[in-house]
Design a protein around this motif. Structure first.
Motif, PDB file in Angstrom:
ATOM      1  N   ALA A 173       0.831  -1.213   0.000  1.00  8.62           N
ATOM      2  CA  ALA A 173       0.000   0.000   0.000  1.00  8.62           C
ATOM      3  C   ALA A 173       0.861   1.258   0.000  1.00  8.62           C
ATOM      4  O   ALA A 173       0.534   2.252  -0.663  1.00  8.62           O
ATOM      5  CB  ALA A 173      -0.922  -0.011   1.213  1.00  8.62           C
ATOM      6  N   LEU A 295      -6.880   1.189   2.319  1.00  4.87           N
ATOM      7  CA  LEU A 295      -7.153  -0.189   1.930  1.00  4.87           C
ATOM      8  C   LEU A 295      -8.400  -0.624   2.686  1.00  4.87           C
ATOM      9  O   LEU A 295      -8.433  -0.572   3.919  1.00  4.87           O
ATOM     10  CB  LEU A 295      -5.982  -1.109   2.286  1.00  4.87           C
ATOM     11  CG  LEU A 295      -4.807  -1.181   1.298  1.00  4.87           C
ATOM     12  CD1 LEU A 295      -3.789  -2.202   1.798  1.00  4.87           C
ATOM     13  CD2 LEU A 295      -5.279  -1.557  -0.103  1.00  4.87           C
ATOM     14  N   LEU A 308      -6.173   0.899  -4.145  1.00  5.78           N
ATOM     15  CA  LEU A 308      -6.336   1.967  -3.168  1.00  5.78           C
ATOM     16  C   LEU A 308      -7.631   2.732  -3.381  1.00  5.78           C
ATOM     17  O   LEU A 308      -8.047   2.993  -4.510  1.00  5.78           O
ATOM     18  CB  LEU A 308      -5.157   2.954  -3.271  1.00  5.78           C
ATOM     19  CG  LEU A 308      -3.759   2.414  -2.986  1.00  5.78           C
ATOM     20  CD1 LEU A 308      -2.733   3.521  -3.239  1.00  5.78           C
ATOM     21  CD2 LEU A 308      -3.645   1.899  -1.551  1.00  5.78           C
TER      22      LEU A 308
END
Length: 371
Positions: A173, A295, A308
């Motif tokens: 992420a 997330l 995302l």
């Protein structure tokens, strides 16, 4: 023949006075001195031995006087000339070609990057020197001179497990958020109007409206759908980037979200140097962006796993024409004066990272206190 005086006539009187004092000191130092009593005794004994034809062991004939004195005289003259040259250069370093001492006006004594930003600064950067940016030194006089260069200025924090997410998932992420920042603000193609494909690729296409609206803003920009809210773009018909470096300063943090598995917060300022056509004039535009990505748990929500969600994107720009909504930033150059609408917002320091960039700061166009 020229009527001009020789070059040495421009040497200041103080230098000639110093030369005279040095010469007098050297003459005194080399003048004959009265021999000591011991020296007179040794001389007398050597003369007696010489009259008797006797030489002490190890006696060597003296070197040729003329050669020895000649070398010493030349060395003395060269030494005095060198001292004079040093004195002249000390008073006027510009006589030496180039910049061997780094004393050229505006030269940067240290261009090493600043330490990575780990928390919000407590004050804006201090005033830099008043140097004017040039094609060779586009960030002269800017606090950004010591900021990071391009992608290297975006340093990710070490990943750690968050809730049910593993360290590897958090690291992914973080990398995706960096990809968004880099492609949106540093990719040379994006900066000159190309489609930011990589940035769009990390966002969840299932997130309602967001990706569709971003794509629409790129295709048909206007006041409502403005790609500059997330992407940095300049009109290649109007300006060109100076060099290959964009200066970058900021930080990324992450934590568990309120309704998400993970929330990533990024706050970065980007400084761009630009010029027009064949002009040597350089202008800088400063863009600060705050974005937040999440997330979301795909077992609870209809989202694309591993993509995302873009939950916040705010920006503030210094030095771009107001009231223009064609999808490009338009830097203002001092030689042409202001363009576009008159600023309606407050005067702010675009380098000030100590203040919070609030949502809605981009609603009004203000004046940059410096660029």
């Amino acid at each position: 023949m020229s009527d001009q005086h020789p070059e040495e006539s421009s040497i200041p009187d103080e230098v000639w006075e110093q030369f005279a004092r040095d010469s007098e000191r050297d003459i005194r130092a080399s003048a004959p001195k009265e021999p000591s009593a011991r020296a007179r005794m040794v001389t007398s004994r050597l003369r007696q031995q010489d009259a008797q034809g006797v030489r002490p062991d190890g006696w060597r004939a003296p070197p040729v006087p003329s050669g020895r004195r000649s070398r010493r005289r030349v060395g003395t003259v060269l030494g005095l000339l060198l001292a004079l040259a040093v004195a002249v250069v000390a008073m006027k370093p510009s006589l030496i070609p180039g910049d061997p001492f780094g004393s050229r006006p505006g030269a940067d004594a240290d261009t090493s990057p600043m330490p990575v930003e780990t928390a919000r600064p407590t004050a804006p950067p201090s005033a830099a020197n008043p140097d004017t940016p040039t094609l060779d030194r586009p960030f002269a006089g800017s606090p950004a001179l010591h900021w990071g260069d391009g992608e290297a200025g975006i340093v990710l924090p070490p990943a750690e497990p968050v809730g049910s997410l593993t360290k590897a998932q958090v690291a992914t992420a973080l990398r995706q958020t960096k990809t968004l920042l880099v492609d949106a603000n540093l990719n040379p193609k994006t900066l000159l109007g190309a489609r930011p494909t990589a940035a769009l690729g990390v966002l969840d296409p299932k997130q309602p409206h967001v990706v569709d609206e971003l794509k629409w803003s790129l295709a048909a920009p206007d006041e409502k759908y403005d790609p500059l809210l997330l992407f940095t773009r300049f009109d290649p018909r109007e300006v060109r980037l100076v060099g290959k470096v964009v200066k970058v300063r900021g930080r990324i943090t992450f934590a568990r979200g309120e309704d998400a598995l993970l929330r990533v917060h990024a706050d970065y300022t980007f400084v761009y140097a630009l010029s027009r056509g064949g002009s040597k004039e350089v202008a800088r535009t400063i863009v600060r962006r705050v974005i937040e990505t999440e997330l979301v748990d795909p077992t609870k929500y209809g989202v694309t796993p591993g993509r995302l969600q873009l939950v916040r994107y705010d920006e503030s720009t210094g030095n771009s024409a107001c009231g223009v909504h064609d999808g490009f930033l338009h830097p203002e150059f001092s030689s042409t004066g202001p363009t576009g609408a008159a600023p309606s917002g407050p005067t702010t320091d675009p380098y000030d990272r100590s203040r919070d960039l609030r949502q809605g700061d981009d609603a009004t166009c203000g004046t940059a206190s410096r660029t």
